[in-house]
Design an enzyme around this catalytic site. Structure first.
Site, PDB file in Angstrom:
ATOM      1  N   HIS A 122      50.247  48.714  38.229  1.00 22.24           N
ATOM      2  CA  HIS A 122      49.947  50.077  38.687  1.00 22.24           C
ATOM      3  C   HIS A 122      50.749  51.053  37.808  1.00 22.24           C
ATOM      4  CE1 HIS A 122      50.285  53.570  41.430  1.00 22.24           C
ATOM      5  NE2 HIS A 122      49.240  53.097  42.061  1.00 22.24           N
ATOM      6  N   ASP A 199      57.274  45.028  42.101  1.00 21.73           N
ATOM      7  CA  ASP A 199      56.505  46.043  42.812  1.00 21.73           C
ATOM      8  C   ASP A 199      55.803  45.313  43.967  1.00 21.73           C
ATOM      9  OD1 ASP A 199      54.439  47.585  43.759  1.00 21.73           O
ATOM     10  OD2 ASP A 199      53.713  48.211  41.787  1.00 21.73           O
ATOM     11  N   GLN A 202      51.672  45.825  47.327  1.00 20.69           N
ATOM     12  CA  GLN A 202      50.469  45.140  47.832  1.00 20.69           C
ATOM     13  C   GLN A 202      50.787  43.736  48.364  1.00 20.69           C
ATOM     14  OE1 GLN A 202      47.718  46.704  48.246  1.00 20.69           O
ATOM     15  NE2 GLN A 202      47.898  48.446  46.859  1.00 20.69           N
ATOM     16  N   LYS A 225      51.501  51.583  53.408  1.00 20.57           N
ATOM     17  CA  LYS A 225      50.543  50.488  53.167  1.00 20.57           C
ATOM     18  C   LYS A 225      50.751  49.353  54.156  1.00 20.57           C
ATOM     19  CE  LYS A 225      50.322  51.412  48.200  1.00 20.57           C
ATOM     20  NZ  LYS A 225      49.080  52.154  48.006  1.00 20.57           N
ATOM     21  N   CYS A 365      44.734  53.827  39.511  1.00 24.37           N
ATOM     22  CA  CYS A 365      46.064  53.983  38.887  1.00 24.37           C
ATOM     23  C   CYS A 365      46.445  52.754  38.080  1.00 24.37           C
ATOM     24  CB  CYS A 365      47.143  54.282  39.925  1.00 24.37           C
ATOM     25  SG  CYS A 365      46.810  55.734  40.901  1.00 24.37           S
TER      26      CYS A 365
HETATM   27  N1  7TS Z   1      52.199  49.665  43.122  1.00 28.92           N
HETATM   28  C1  7TS Z   1      51.029  49.169  43.541  1.00 28.92           C
HETATM   29  C2  7TS Z   1      50.660  47.754  43.217  1.00 28.92           C
HETATM   30  C3  7TS Z   1      50.184  49.988  44.289  1.00 28.92           C
HETATM   31  O1  7TS Z   1      49.015  49.502  44.708  1.00 28.92           O
HETATM   32  C4  7TS Z   1      50.569  51.321  44.570  1.00 28.92           C
HETATM   33  C5  7TS Z   1      49.665  52.263  45.288  1.00 28.92           C
HETATM   34  C6  7TS Z   1      51.814  51.761  44.118  1.00 28.92           C
HETATM   35  C7  7TS Z   1      52.591  50.907  43.392  1.00 28.92           C
HETATM   36  C8  7TS Z   1      52.310  53.122  44.404  1.00 28.92           C
HETATM   37  O2  7TS Z   1      52.642  53.280  45.748  1.00 28.92           O
HETATM   38  P1  7TS Z   1      53.100  54.689  46.321  1.00 28.92           P
HETATM   39  O3  7TS Z   1      53.169  54.469  47.787  1.00 28.92           O
HETATM   40  O4  7TS Z   1      54.421  55.002  45.715  1.00 28.92           O
HETATM   41  O5  7TS Z   1      52.042  55.668  45.914  1.00 28.92           O
HETATM   42  N2  7TS Z   1      48.308  51.964  45.126  1.00 28.92           N
HETATM   43  C9  7TS Z   1      47.269  52.744  45.432  1.00 28.92           C
HETATM   44  C10 7TS Z   1      45.951  52.308  45.237  1.00 28.92           C
HETATM   45  O6  7TS Z   1      45.654  51.208  44.820  1.00 28.92           O
HETATM   46  N3  7TS Z   1      45.132  53.287  45.603  1.00 28.92           N
HETATM   47  O7  7TS Z   1      45.828  54.320  46.009  1.00 28.92           O
HETATM   48  C11 7TS Z   1      47.170  54.010  45.895  1.00 28.92           C
END
Ligand code: 7TS
Length: 411
Positions: A122, A199, A202, A225, A365
């Site tokens: 990501h 990371d 997910q 999430k 992303c």
């Molecule tokens: N890493 C992964 C693997 C992610 O899927 C996401 C968010 C992030 C980092 C960032 O997380 P945040 O909470 O700091 O924004 N992924 C997604 C997505 O797949 N669609 O919208 C956000």
């Protein structure tokens, strides 16, 4: 055993119609919904306990502090960290990864050091490292993927060498639906005296994660999430590193003493948490963890697999539909990216929305990954614990209807 139909009732937002169809929410990789217990907890906090944490001696301030810190302890247990000193509240995965890149990076990375990422990261696990590499003249390397969308471990063995200072890798892909072998990668990184930053955005919501057993150096994830609120997340870090790192932000809450020219820092984990935190968010995340613990993460994992076993072959059977990532449901998480021949994913997603089915379209992303897959965008359905086989049927029916509507394949 999880009964998705029953669990749904805990999530008030799901009981609504969208475009005159009952909502089928399949955008859980972007954000998940909150159960009534989490919503109520945050409302009660604002109605009864709202005050600033760590500074007041009055009753409300004490209550707010106790609840906020109790959440930290729940998180510690949830990810099996050794001590709360290693559990830092952040805004989310992105800020956690940025903190490591800034703070660990500035202290320990030197010119020519290598930072090893993968093609499935990501943007939040790419861009912060690019910036670090620019500041320090470090080198970025990328582990390639296999045809099926797994991390290529042979290539990992080639890329991770004695020059590697940091391996930064996702635990679960937000596009390909694969889970990466973190234990092996950690061993590889440590063998060469590098560290591993994971990371976990997910993964933590969907499977048991034990940071101690994994032996990772840093692990970041987001509350929103995992049936928690937005604006709150966690960075786990080993005390050994956190003690040697400077905070990223400076100001109130994170100091011990402030003199005119110099200051000293509070002890861990507060040293990293400058300013008034997201108190309601932290408390909400604590209750989200209670909710997940009641179901059991093993069971959440099993239930999602059951859904994937149901939906993946049915999607793959649709003529003209390309599904990304592994084709064996055993290897695929509830994140399923796909494209329908001849139709832009944005159009497909809009058509699905007209039928009440919420999925995401775009690059998710992960532009380097989509380039690697030779596409610019995909549609993506992502399942969670409150989804059902009925939701899967709706998705499949809606895709078929859309195909027919666009007269696909009938010429
Ligand atoms: N890493 C992964 C693997 C992610 O899927 C996401 C968010 C992030 C980092 C960032 O997380 P945040 O909470 O700091 O924004 N992924 C997604 C997505 O797949 N669609 O919208 C956000």
């Amino acid at each position: 055993m999880i009964n998705g139909e029953k669990l749904r009732q805990d999530f008030p937002i799901l009981a609504q119609n969208v475009n005159e169809e009952s909502l089928v929410y399949l955008d859980n990789a972007a954000t998940t919904q909150m159960p009534e217990s989490v919503l109520q907890t945050m409302e009660t906090y604002y109605h009864k306990d709202h005050a600033n944490v760590h500074r007041g001696v009055h009753t409300l301030a004490q209550r707010a502090t106790e609840k906020y810190e109790a959440a930290r302890e729940k998180i510690r247990q949830f990810i099996h960290a050794k001590e709360i000193a290693e559990v830092l509240f952040t805004k989310g995965t992105t800020s956690g990864l940025n903190w490591v890149a800034r703070s660990f990076g500035d202290r320990f990375i030197n010119e020519g050091d290598e930072i090893v990422l993968s093609y499935m990261e990501h943007h939040s696990n790419i861009v912060a490292w690019q910036q670090l590499a620019k500041r320090k003249k470090a080198v970025l390397k990328y582990i390639s993927l296999t045809e099926d969308g797994f991390l290529d471990m042979e290539d990992a063995n080639r890329q991770i060498t004695e020059k590697t200072a940091i391996v930064a890798i996702t635990h679960g892909s937000n596009v390909l639906g694969v889970i990466n072998p973190i234990t092996e990668l950690t061993e590889l990184a440590h063998k060469h005296q590098g560290i591993i930053v994971v990371d976990g955005a997910q993964a933590v919501p969907h499977m048991p994660v034990d940071v101690k057993a994994l032996d990772v150096d840093f692990y970041a994830f987001s509350g929103h999430k995992m049936v928690g609120p937005t604006g709150i997340g966690v960075l786990y870090g080993k005390r050994y590193w956190l003690e040697q790192m400077e905070p990223v932000e400076f100001g109130g809450e994170m100091i011990d003493f402030v003199n005119l020219q110099e200051s000293t820092w509070a002890e861990l984990p507060w040293k990293f948490e400058a300013g008034t935190p997201n108190i309601a968010g932290g408390i909400g995340l604590g209750f989200a963890i209670d909710y997940l613990n009641k179901l059991g993460l093993d069971e959440v994992y099993r239930y999602e697999k059951e859904l994937v076993h149901y939906v993946l072959p049915r999607l793959e059977a649709i003529d003209g539909l390309t599904v990304y990532g592994p084709s064996d449901p055993l290897d695929h998480t509830g994140v399923i990216a796909f494209n329908l021949d001849g139709l832009h994913p944005h159009d497909l997603t809009t058509a699905l929305d007209m039928q009440g089915v919420a999925v995401r379209a775009g690059h998710h992303c992960a532009q380097p990954l989509l380039k690697y897959l030779d596409t610019v965008a995909t549609a993506r359905a992502s399942f969670y614990l409150y989804n059902t086989k009925d939701d899967a049927d709706h998705l499949i029916e809606a895709i078929k209807e859309t195909k027919e509507f666009f007269n696909y394949g009938s010429f």
